[in-house]
Design a protein around this motif. Structure first.
Motif, PDB file in Angstrom:
ATOM      1  N   UNK A 235     -86.231   8.872  32.421  1.00  0.00           N
ATOM      2  CA  UNK A 235     -85.785  10.189  31.985  1.00  0.00           C
ATOM      3  C   UNK A 235     -86.567  11.339  32.591  1.00  0.00           C
ATOM      4  N   UNK A 236     -87.734  11.055  33.176  1.00  0.00           N
ATOM      5  CA  UNK A 236     -88.515  12.122  33.821  1.00  0.00           C
ATOM      6  C   UNK A 236     -87.770  12.623  35.058  1.00  0.00           C
ATOM      7  N   UNK A 237     -87.740  13.937  35.240  1.00  0.00           N
ATOM      8  CA  UNK A 237     -87.112  14.520  36.424  1.00  0.00           C
ATOM      9  C   UNK A 237     -88.038  14.298  37.611  1.00  0.00           C
ATOM     10  N   UNK A 238     -87.498  13.735  38.686  1.00  0.00           N
ATOM     11  CA  UNK A 238     -88.270  13.478  39.898  1.00  0.00           C
ATOM     12  C   UNK A 238     -88.065  14.560  40.946  1.00  0.00           C
TER      13      UNK A 238
ATOM     14  N   UNK B  45     -85.103  18.896  46.854  1.00  0.00           N
ATOM     15  CA  UNK B  45     -86.113  19.849  46.412  1.00  0.00           C
ATOM     16  C   UNK B  45     -87.078  19.143  45.465  1.00  0.00           C
ATOM     17  N   UNK B  46     -88.386  19.307  45.705  1.00  0.00           N
ATOM     18  CA  UNK B  46     -89.398  18.685  44.863  1.00  0.00           C
ATOM     19  C   UNK B  46     -89.704  19.481  43.605  1.00  0.00           C
ATOM     20  N   UNK B  47     -89.245  20.743  43.543  1.00  0.00           N
ATOM     21  CA  UNK B  47     -89.509  21.572  42.367  1.00  0.00           C
ATOM     22  C   UNK B  47     -88.283  22.423  42.069  1.00  0.00           C
ATOM     23  N   UNK B  48     -88.297  23.053  40.896  1.00  0.00           N
ATOM     24  CA  UNK B  48     -87.145  23.853  40.481  1.00  0.00           C
ATOM     25  C   UNK B  48     -87.074  25.200  41.184  1.00  0.00           C
ATOM     26  N   UNK B  49     -88.180  25.645  41.786  1.00  0.00           N
ATOM     27  CA  UNK B  49     -88.200  26.872  42.588  1.00  0.00           C
ATOM     28  C   UNK B  49     -89.411  26.812  43.510  1.00  0.00           C
ATOM     29  N   UNK B  50     -89.411  27.612  44.583  1.00  0.00           N
ATOM     30  CA  UNK B  50     -90.536  27.564  45.529  1.00  0.00           C
ATOM     31  C   UNK B  50     -91.891  27.902  44.908  1.00  0.00           C
ATOM     32  N   UNK B  51     -91.888  28.695  43.830  1.00  0.00           N
ATOM     33  CA  UNK B  51     -93.141  29.098  43.182  1.00  0.00           C
ATOM     34  C   UNK B  51     -93.696  28.025  42.249  1.00  0.00           C
ATOM     35  N   UNK B  52     -92.869  27.070  41.854  1.00  0.00           N
ATOM     36  CA  UNK B  52     -93.261  26.053  40.873  1.00  0.00           C
ATOM     37  C   UNK B  52     -93.840  24.828  41.573  1.00  0.00           C
ATOM     38  N   UNK B  53     -94.713  24.094  40.870  1.00  0.00           N
ATOM     39  CA  UNK B  53     -95.271  22.864  41.457  1.00  0.00           C
ATOM     40  C   UNK B  53     -94.200  21.768  41.501  1.00  0.00           C
ATOM     41  N   UNK B  54     -94.413  20.736  42.332  1.00  0.00           N
ATOM     42  CA  UNK B  54     -93.456  19.621  42.394  1.00  0.00           C
ATOM     43  C   UNK B  54     -93.324  18.949  41.025  1.00  0.00           C
ATOM     44  N   UNK B  55     -92.141  18.376  40.770  1.00  0.00           N
ATOM     45  CA  UNK B  55     -91.941  17.644  39.514  1.00  0.00           C
ATOM     46  C   UNK B  55     -92.928  16.480  39.435  1.00  0.00           C
ATOM     47  N   UNK B  56     -93.100  15.748  40.544  1.00  0.00           N
ATOM     48  CA  UNK B  56     -94.034  14.616  40.594  1.00  0.00           C
ATOM     49  C   UNK B  56     -94.754  14.605  41.936  1.00  0.00           C
TER      50      UNK B  56
END
Length: 154
Positions: A108-111, A88-99
């Motif tokens: 330390x950045x979440x990818x 998954x590129x984001x924490x939920x479908x509504x949220x933008x990708x982490x990167x």
């Protein structure tokens, strides 16, 4: 032993001078082994059922096409999947990708997140650079060692 304790054990082992460690308790067996300066971690039931394997020390990535013609080697770092699961590129479908490609990242950045056995595992960056490519498709199954991100080191 829970997932967090296993991760801590792996970290301690990786920082040690030991090349192999094997622990058995409550019907479970944990084996940690370093080979060729690349650690290999295995965890699974003592009965020999399937086990999860993680190797966070992936090197440069070289893609090979289906036609057996080798693509040029990528000059940078490839972040690979430490476990089998759903990418998954984001924490939920509504949220933008982490990167996204072009984003600067630091250790330390979440990818991304890999869901395995109903557990959401954050995959974090281990070095500074810029995202050159996202190699996995959002919502797709990824295998251990599969390329997730190419990072151009700066």
């Amino acid at each position: 032993m829970d997932y967090g304790e296993i991760r801590e054990l792996i970290k301690e082992f990786n920082d040690s001078k030991l090349s192999r460690l094997e622990i058995e308790f409550d019907g479970a067996k944990v084996k940690l082994e370093k080979a060729s300066e690349e650690p290999v971690y295995m965890y699974g039931p003592a009965a020999g059922a399937a086990h999860a394997v993680a190797n966070p020390e992936a090197g440069a990535f070289q893609a090979v096409s289906r036609g057996s013609a080798a693509a040029p080697a990528f000059e940078g770092h490839c972040v690979t999947a430490p476990i089998v699961g759903t990418f998954y590129q984001s924490s939920s479908p509504e949220k933008p990708p982490f990167v996204r490609p072009g984003d600067s990242v630091k250790p330390g950045d979440v990818l991304c997140i890999i869901e395995a056995m109903k557990i959401m595992n954050e995959i974090v960056c281990d070095r500074a650079g810029k995202i050159a490519e996202v190699c996995a498709k959002d919502g797709a199954m990824v295998e251990f060692g599969q390329a997730l991100f190419k990072i151009k080191e700066v």
